[in-house]
Scaffold this motif. Structure first.
Motif, mmCIF file in Angstrom:
data_model
loop_
_atom_site.group_PDB
_atom_site.id
_atom_site.type_symbol
_atom_site.label_atom_id
_atom_site.label_comp_id
_atom_site.label_asym_id
_atom_site.label_seq_id
_atom_site.Cartn_x
_atom_site.Cartn_y
_atom_site.Cartn_z
ATOM 1 N N GLU A 5 129.279 70.608 62.536
ATOM 2 C CA GLU A 5 128.299 71.876 62.843
ATOM 3 C C GLU A 5 127.680 72.074 61.626
ATOM 4 O O GLU A 5 126.300 72.548 61.925
ATOM 5 C CB GLU A 5 129.393 72.848 63.334
ATOM 6 N N GLU A 41 118.599 83.771 65.088
ATOM 7 C CA GLU A 41 118.326 84.162 66.481
ATOM 8 C C GLU A 41 117.708 83.074 67.346
ATOM 9 O O GLU A 41 118.271 82.988 68.557
ATOM 10 C CB GLU A 41 117.584 85.365 66.627
ATOM 11 N N CYS A 44 120.371 80.145 67.637
ATOM 12 C CA CYS A 44 121.041 80.478 68.997
ATOM 13 C C CYS A 44 120.508 80.186 70.221
ATOM 14 O O CYS A 44 121.119 79.891 71.158
ATOM 15 C CB CYS A 44 121.769 81.902 68.747
ATOM 16 N N HIS A 45 119.358 80.869 70.290
ATOM 17 C CA HIS A 45 118.702 80.643 71.642
ATOM 18 C C HIS A 45 118.203 79.323 72.098
ATOM 19 O O HIS A 45 118.392 79.092 73.076
ATOM 20 C CB HIS A 45 117.401 81.621 71.496
ATOM 21 N N ARG A 46 117.941 78.530 71.158
ATOM 22 C CA ARG A 46 117.458 77.197 71.546
ATOM 23 C C ARG A 46 118.664 75.820 71.591
ATOM 24 O O ARG A 46 118.369 74.987 72.080
ATOM 25 C CB ARG A 46 116.281 76.787 70.657
ATOM 26 N N LYS A 47 119.530 76.254 70.790
ATOM 27 C CA LYS A 47 120.635 75.314 70.572
ATOM 28 C C LYS A 47 121.944 75.829 71.107
ATOM 29 O O LYS A 47 122.693 76.727 70.311
ATOM 30 C CB LYS A 47 120.694 74.933 69.059
ATOM 31 N N ARG A 48 122.486 75.743 72.405
ATOM 32 C CA ARG A 48 123.408 76.207 73.131
ATOM 33 C C ARG A 48 124.730 75.945 72.359
ATOM 34 O O ARG A 48 125.382 76.833 72.307
ATOM 35 C CB ARG A 48 123.665 75.745 74.426
ATOM 36 N N ASN A 49 124.894 74.767 71.682
ATOM 37 C CA ASN A 49 126.159 74.382 71.009
ATOM 38 C C ASN A 49 126.150 75.153 69.772
ATOM 39 O O ASN A 49 127.219 75.293 69.031
ATOM 40 C CB ASN A 49 126.124 72.922 70.870
ATOM 41 N N HIS A 51 125.544 78.534 69.622
ATOM 42 C CA HIS A 51 125.297 80.083 69.992
ATOM 43 C C HIS A 51 126.220 81.093 69.054
ATOM 44 O O HIS A 51 125.775 82.093 69.303
ATOM 45 C CB HIS A 51 125.841 80.198 71.431
ATOM 46 N N TRP A 52 127.068 80.529 68.457
ATOM 47 C CA TRP A 52 127.911 81.437 67.533
ATOM 48 C C TRP A 52 127.275 81.802 66.357
ATOM 49 O O TRP A 52 128.009 82.440 65.593
ATOM 50 C CB TRP A 52 129.088 80.590 67.155
ATOM 51 N N ARG A 54 125.285 82.794 63.163
ATOM 52 C CA ARG A 54 124.981 84.298 62.606
ATOM 53 C C ARG A 54 124.265 84.223 61.291
ATOM 54 O O ARG A 54 124.559 83.196 60.499
ATOM 55 C CB ARG A 54 126.171 85.120 62.472
#
Length: 210
Positions: A5, A41, A44-49, A51-52, A54
């Motif tokens: 990640e 933001e 998170c919006h474009r890469k679903r993996n 989404h966490w 911050r």
């Protein structure tokens, strides 16, 4: 974050802050700054993996990056160097040492000595703090880097901009030939093992090799 990640977020950051902010609808100013909240933001919006993700994750990556690839000021973030998008970097010049170093291929060597160093696929030339740093950067392009020494102090006195972008990385728009010579290999220098594969620069434009 896991190692995978961390690498994934790092590669995305390098890409959007150096090369393609428009692909993530990021508003970048003249000096390369974007709002770190927008970065989090949009990822998170474009890469679903991811989404966490911050803001504090991105700030932690920037603050702990060993090569100083990113800068954080309040809620702004930018890449310190490596841009292919047109930005005006304003790094400090007061900590530039007497000499800096630059890796060349054997084929480019005479041309650089005669004509100077100019950017190729990046907006700025990257100079290294030490001979070893330059050699380590050069082995990603060629098996036998030829290291040039830059008289940085004299260049600055002649109004050549050189700014410190990271712990061992300095940037400039170019170096005239008057300030360049072939570097002398330091005593005791040990050449590192070459990478398994020397990727063309265009294949690495959004990676984290530099």
């Amino acid at each position: 974050m896991s190692e995978d990640e961390l690498n994934s977020v790092g590669r995305i950051l390098a890409g959007v802050l150096r090369h393609f902010p428009e692909k993530f609808d990021l508003d970048m100013d003249l000096n390369g700054w974007v709002d770190v909240r927008d970065v989090a933001e949009e990822i998170c919006h474009r890469k679903r993996n991811l989404h966490w993700l911050r803001v504090h994750h991105i700030k932690a990556i920037a603050d702990t990056d060993p090569k100083g690839r990113y800068q954080i000021e309040g809620n702004r973030i930018r890449a310190s160097y490596g841009h292919s998008v047109d930005v005006e970097l304003d790094h400090p010049t007061d900590s530039v040492p007497q000499s800096l170093f630059y890796p060349s291929t054997q084929e480019e060597l005479d041309m650089l000595l005669d004509n100077g160093i100019t950017p190729s696929d990046r907006r700025y030339v990257h100079l290294s703090l030490t001979y070893e740093d330059a050699y380590n950067a050069g082995v990603h392009r060629t098996e036998d880097p030829q290291i040039l020494e830059i008289d940085a102090a004299a260049a600055l006195m002649s109004d050549v901009y050189i700014g410190q972008a990271g712990p061992t990385v300095f940037v400039t728009r170019g170096v005239p030939p008057d300030f360049i010579e072939i570097a002398v290999e330091p005593e005791g220098f040990v050449q590192p093992d070459p990478p398994e594969r020397l990727a063309p620069r265009r294949e690495r434009i959004s990676d984290m090799d530099d």
